[in-house]
Design an enzyme around this catalytic site. Structure first.
Site, PDB file in Angstrom:
ATOM      1  N   HIS A   1       0.846  -1.222   0.000  1.00  0.00           N
ATOM      2  CA  HIS A   1       0.000   0.000   0.000  1.00  0.00           C
ATOM      3  C   HIS A   1       0.865   1.249   0.000  1.00  0.00           C
ATOM      4  CE1 HIS A   1      -3.223   2.757   1.394  1.00  0.00           C
ATOM      5  NE2 HIS A   1      -4.044   1.847   0.908  1.00  0.00           N
ATOM      6  N   PHE A   2       1.419   1.690  -0.922  1.00  0.00           N
ATOM      7  CA  PHE A   2       1.586   1.143  -2.269  1.00  0.00           C
ATOM      8  C   PHE A   2       3.086   1.076  -2.511  1.00  0.00           C
ATOM      9  CE2 PHE A   2      -2.392   3.548  -2.154  1.00  0.00           C
ATOM     10  CZ  PHE A   2      -3.295   2.586  -2.549  1.00  0.00           C
TER      11      PHE A   2
END
Length: 153
Positions: A58-59
């Site tokens: 993420h991410f």
């Protein structure tokens, strides 16, 4: 938070949090709680590092701390406030996160940020508690929500 309300606990450190909440790595999402007041308010602190497991997905190219983790941390902060506030008069042993309302995410949280979870009680009925929380980074609100929980023995 009511500034005039007396402070009951100035600092709940990680060791006391581990004795208060059942959460452990990777789901213990607060490092300490400060300024727990008689009006059932307080501030949870989380130092966000790039080593957080959530950043693996993420991410990977642009790490942003997940909003769902902030909401869980609000609930954990509220749990510590609730349990510490009734310590000595009641014997709750578990906190169950029950509701999320009015949740908003306003700004991204990045590695290196320190999140302050400003929580204040909206009310209590027997074992049910409701809190409003503002997650802040450098004094700016990055997320907010109302959370409900149940303290049980």
């Amino acid at each position: 938070m009511t500034e005039g309300s007396p402070i009951k606990f100035e600092l709940v450190d990680i060791n006391a949090i581990l004795q208060t909440l059942p959460h452990r790595f990777p789901m213990l999402l607060i490092d300490r709680v400060i300024n727990i007041r008689a009006d059932y308010s307080g501030i949870g602190i989380k130092n966000v590092t790039f080593n957080e497991p959530a950043f693996q997905g993420h991410f990977p190219e642009r790490p942003v701390y997940p909003g769902v983790m902030m909401i869980e941390a609000m609930a954990q902060t509220a749990g510590v406030i609730g349990i510490k506030s009734v310590e000595g008069t009641e014997k709750p042993r578990a906190v169950y996160f029950l509701t999320i309302d009015k949740c908003k995410f306003r700004k991204p949280v990045l590695p290196g940020d320190t999140i302050e979870y400003h929580m204040r009680s909206l009310g209590r009925r027997k074992t049910m508690w409701w809190f409003h929380g503002d997650a802040k980074v450098n004094g700016q609100v990055v997320a907010e929500a109302d959370v409900g929980a149940m303290l049980t023995d």
